[in-house]
Design a protein around this motif. Structure first.
Motif, PDB file in Angstrom:
ATOM      1  N   GLY A   1      77.674  82.359 -38.389  1.00 18.83           N
ATOM      2  CA  GLY A   1      78.599  83.360 -38.894  1.00 18.83           C
ATOM      3  C   GLY A   1      78.085  84.764 -38.693  1.00 18.83           C
ATOM      4  O   GLY A   1      76.872  85.006 -38.648  1.00 18.83           O
ATOM      5  N   PRO A   2      78.976  85.744 -38.590  1.00 14.76           N
ATOM      6  CA  PRO A   2      78.576  87.128 -38.326  1.00 14.76           C
ATOM      7  C   PRO A   2      77.796  87.771 -39.466  1.00 14.76           C
ATOM      8  O   PRO A   2      77.128  88.780 -39.256  1.00 14.76           O
ATOM      9  CB  PRO A   2      79.906  87.844 -38.088  1.00 14.76           C
ATOM     10  N   LEU A   3      77.886  87.214 -40.676  1.00 13.78           N
ATOM     11  CA  LEU A   3      77.161  87.790 -41.818  1.00 13.78           C
ATOM     12  C   LEU A   3      75.904  86.996 -42.161  1.00 13.78           C
ATOM     13  O   LEU A   3      75.347  87.154 -43.250  1.00 13.78           O
ATOM     14  CB  LEU A   3      78.079  87.871 -43.043  1.00 13.78           C
ATOM     15  N   ALA A   4      75.465  86.143 -41.251  1.00 15.16           N
ATOM     16  CA  ALA A   4      74.222  85.397 -41.486  1.00 15.16           C
ATOM     17  C   ALA A   4      73.083  86.365 -41.758  1.00 15.16           C
ATOM     18  O   ALA A   4      72.937  87.386 -41.091  1.00 15.16           O
ATOM     19  CB  ALA A   4      73.903  84.528 -40.273  1.00 15.16           C
ATOM     20  N   GLY A   5      72.265  86.053 -42.749  1.00 17.39           N
ATOM     21  CA  GLY A   5      71.150  86.919 -43.132  1.00 17.39           C
ATOM     22  C   GLY A   5      71.478  87.914 -44.214  1.00 17.39           C
ATOM     23  O   GLY A   5      70.574  88.580 -44.748  1.00 17.39           O
ATOM     24  N   ILE A   6      72.760  88.030 -44.587  1.00 14.98           N
ATOM     25  CA  ILE A   6      73.171  88.926 -45.674  1.00 14.98           C
ATOM     26  C   ILE A   6      73.225  88.125 -46.973  1.00 14.98           C
ATOM     27  O   ILE A   6      73.878  87.081 -47.049  1.00 14.98           O
ATOM     28  CB  ILE A   6      74.562  89.539 -45.389  1.00 14.98           C
ATOM     29  N   ARG A   7      72.537  88.616 -47.980  1.00 11.01           N
ATOM     30  CA  ARG A   7      72.568  87.959 -49.298  1.00 11.01           C
ATOM     31  C   ARG A   7      73.474  88.752 -50.231  1.00 11.01           C
ATOM     32  O   ARG A   7      73.330  89.969 -50.372  1.00 11.01           O
ATOM     33  CB  ARG A   7      71.172  87.850 -49.901  1.00 11.01           C
ATOM     34  N   VAL A   8      74.390  88.048 -50.873  1.00  9.78           N
ATOM     35  CA  VAL A   8      75.361  88.651 -51.779  1.00  9.78           C
ATOM     36  C   VAL A   8      75.126  88.126 -53.185  1.00  9.78           C
ATOM     37  O   VAL A   8      75.125  86.915 -53.416  1.00  9.78           O
ATOM     38  CB  VAL A   8      76.801  88.317 -51.333  1.00  9.78           C
ATOM     39  N   LEU A   9      74.932  89.053 -54.107  1.00  9.25           N
ATOM     40  CA  LEU A   9      74.781  88.709 -55.518  1.00  9.25           C
ATOM     41  C   LEU A   9      76.160  88.842 -56.168  1.00  9.25           C
ATOM     42  O   LEU A   9      76.689  89.938 -56.316  1.00  9.25           O
ATOM     43  CB  LEU A   9      73.768  89.654 -56.163  1.00  9.25           C
ATOM     44  N   ASP A  10      76.743  87.710 -56.505  1.00 10.41           N
ATOM     45  CA  ASP A  10      78.144  87.628 -56.909  1.00 10.41           C
ATOM     46  C   ASP A  10      78.246  87.460 -58.426  1.00 10.41           C
ATOM     47  O   ASP A  10      78.063  86.371 -58.958  1.00 10.41           O
ATOM     48  CB  ASP A  10      78.784  86.437 -56.185  1.00 10.41           C
ATOM     49  N   CYS A  11      78.556  88.563 -59.110  1.00 10.19           N
ATOM     50  CA  CYS A  11      78.748  88.530 -60.567  1.00 10.19           C
ATOM     51  C   CYS A  11      80.235  88.690 -60.887  1.00 10.19           C
ATOM     52  O   CYS A  11      80.636  89.516 -61.699  1.00 10.19           O
ATOM     53  CB  CYS A  11      77.930  89.620 -61.248  1.00 10.19           C
ATOM     54  N   THR A  12      81.056  87.917 -60.196  1.00  7.27           N
ATOM     55  CA  THR A  12      82.494  88.000 -60.393  1.00  7.27           C
ATOM     56  C   THR A  12      83.017  86.710 -61.008  1.00  7.27           C
ATOM     57  O   THR A  12      82.338  85.681 -61.008  1.00  7.27           O
ATOM     58  CB  THR A  12      83.236  88.245 -59.063  1.00  7.27           C
ATOM     59  N   GLY A  13      84.256  86.782 -61.507  1.00  4.49           N
ATOM     60  CA  GLY A  13      84.890  85.602 -62.069  1.00  4.49           C
ATOM     61  C   GLY A  13      86.390  85.631 -61.843  1.00  4.49           C
ATOM     62  O   GLY A  13      86.960  86.622 -61.408  1.00  4.49           O
TER      63      GLY A  13
END
Length: 398
Positions: A8-20
């Motif tokens: 995927g094009p965003l490989a290597g990007i870490r996303v901290l997801d504090c959503t609901g």
């Protein structure tokens, strides 16, 4: 393309997801399915959508249908962010993350130490995205908002009133989807900017303002130029803008351009209408849209849906069958493209896969939504917590 390159094009990007719920998970779903490592941070009680999103299988509590479809390809960690230990973990995660996404209200972000100022001080390269009900600085700043609130306030329900005769909400969380997609696009734009500058930034994505712009760009109409002008695109703001009855069902037809209109008139056996002053060009058909729609509706009753689809395609007129939800599941295009899949495993289910494809980087294999906290131990290990600390933190969060 080798299997190792299908990340995927965003490989290597870490996303901290504090959503609901939906708007935030919609945004991070797009990032996850394009290869980002999305770490979904859940409170001890879990994301509300685990319970609110439909009935979960008896052997998979907390895995409601809607939760499953909005949280594919993510990892889940359970943290009590109201505790000192939970805040320490989230800060360590922030130091190693490229993106932070939240749909908490500003007051909650401040109380938890998760504001843009706080996290960018820890990690200046971070993209900090807050999805808010309303933009800062206006009188609604900080007010709570859900999709139905935004649909009613932004004019979505009013557009449906124009067509249906009474205010109605769209039967899906329309503005949550729209704003979630916009948030994902804004995050990707900020990541591109970071590649040039080396610096992160804060992004605010307000639901109301984006939804209002969505409605007004479509239906501001002649008010754009004239304070007394009319609102709305008359081709859309009419009860006749709908699937049309055929001999055995319904069909969806769009004949907007002059070549398409000529093809339609030929298909229905009325070629003389090409020179009718009411229909001879785009401007004429727009001025006489009610008559044009009525003509189409009357003509299409003469044949079956399948007959019309074949005939209209022959004349290069966009036309497709009308689906109910039951028949949509059998659509050969959805099955053939792999967007709708029959999945085996712990829970037997129909699965969905992101529709877009990337020739250069591919996409990661689609993974099911995670059980609550399923990856807590591995994520804690990745940021340096030993076995004893992992056991303590996981016990505290339970």
């Amino acid at each position: 393309m080798s299997d190792t390159s299908k990340r995927g094009p965003l490989a290597g990007i870490r996303v901290l997801d504090c959503t609901g719920v939906i708007v935030g998970p919609m945004s991070t779903l797009l990032l996850a399915e394009q290869g980002a490592d999305v770490i979904k941070v859940e409170p001890p009680e879990g994301d509300l959508m685990r319970k609110l999103g439909g009935k979960a299988p008896a052997d998979a509590p907390g895995m409601s249908p809607k939760f499953m479809h909005f949280n594919r390809n993510k990892r889940s960690i359970v943290l009590d962010l109201k505790s000192e230990e939970g805040r320490e973990v989230i800060q360590r995660l922030a130091e190693t993350s490229d993106v932070f996404v939240s749909n908490m209200r500003p007051r909650a972000l401040k109380a938890l130490g998760l504001t843009a100022e706080a996290l960018l001080a820890l990690n200046p390269r971070m993209v900090h995205c807050t999805i808010a009900g309303f933009a800062t600085g206006g009188p609604y700043d900080g007010a709570p908002a859900y999709d139905t609130i935004i649909q009613g306030l932004s004019g979505v329900a009013a557009c449906l009133e124009t067509v249906l005769g009474e205010p109605r909400f769209a039967p899906f969380v329309l503005t949550d989807h729209i704003v979630g997609i916009i948030a994902a696009q804004a995050i990707c734009a900020a990541l591109v900017a970071r590649a040039s500058t080396g610096e992160g930034q804060a992004i605010e994505v307000p639901m109301f303002e984006n939804a209002a712009a969505f409605v007004l760009s479509e239906h501001l109409g002649q008010r754009t130029f004239d304070p007394q002008g009319s609102f709305g695109d008359p081709r859309i703001m009419t009860p006749d803008a709908r699937p049309m009855p055929t001999k055995d069902g319904y069909i969806c037809v769009s004949a907007n351009t002059d070549p398409q209109a000529r093809g339609f008139f030929t298909a229905i056996g009325r070629p003389e209408l090409m020179e009718d002053p009411r229909f001879r060009n785009v401007s004429a058909r727009l001025a006489n849209v009610a008559e044009y729609f009525a003509l189409r509706a009357e003509s299409l009753r003469a044949k079956t849906t399948a007959e019309w689809v074949e005939l209209l395609r022959r004349h290069d007129v966009p036309a497709m069958p009308y689906h109910r939800l039951e028949t949509l599941l059998e659509d050969p295009q959805l099955r053939g493209s792999g967007v709708l899949t029959q999945e085996e495993g712990e829970e037997h289910m129909l699965g969905l896969r992101h529709a877009n494809r990337f020739a250069g980087s591919g996409l990661p294999e689609s993974r099911r939504a995670p059980r609550q906290g399923a990856q807590t131990a591995e994520i804690l290990a990745e940021i340096g917590y030993g076995a004893e600390d992992r056991a303590r933190l996981m016990g505290d969060a339970a």
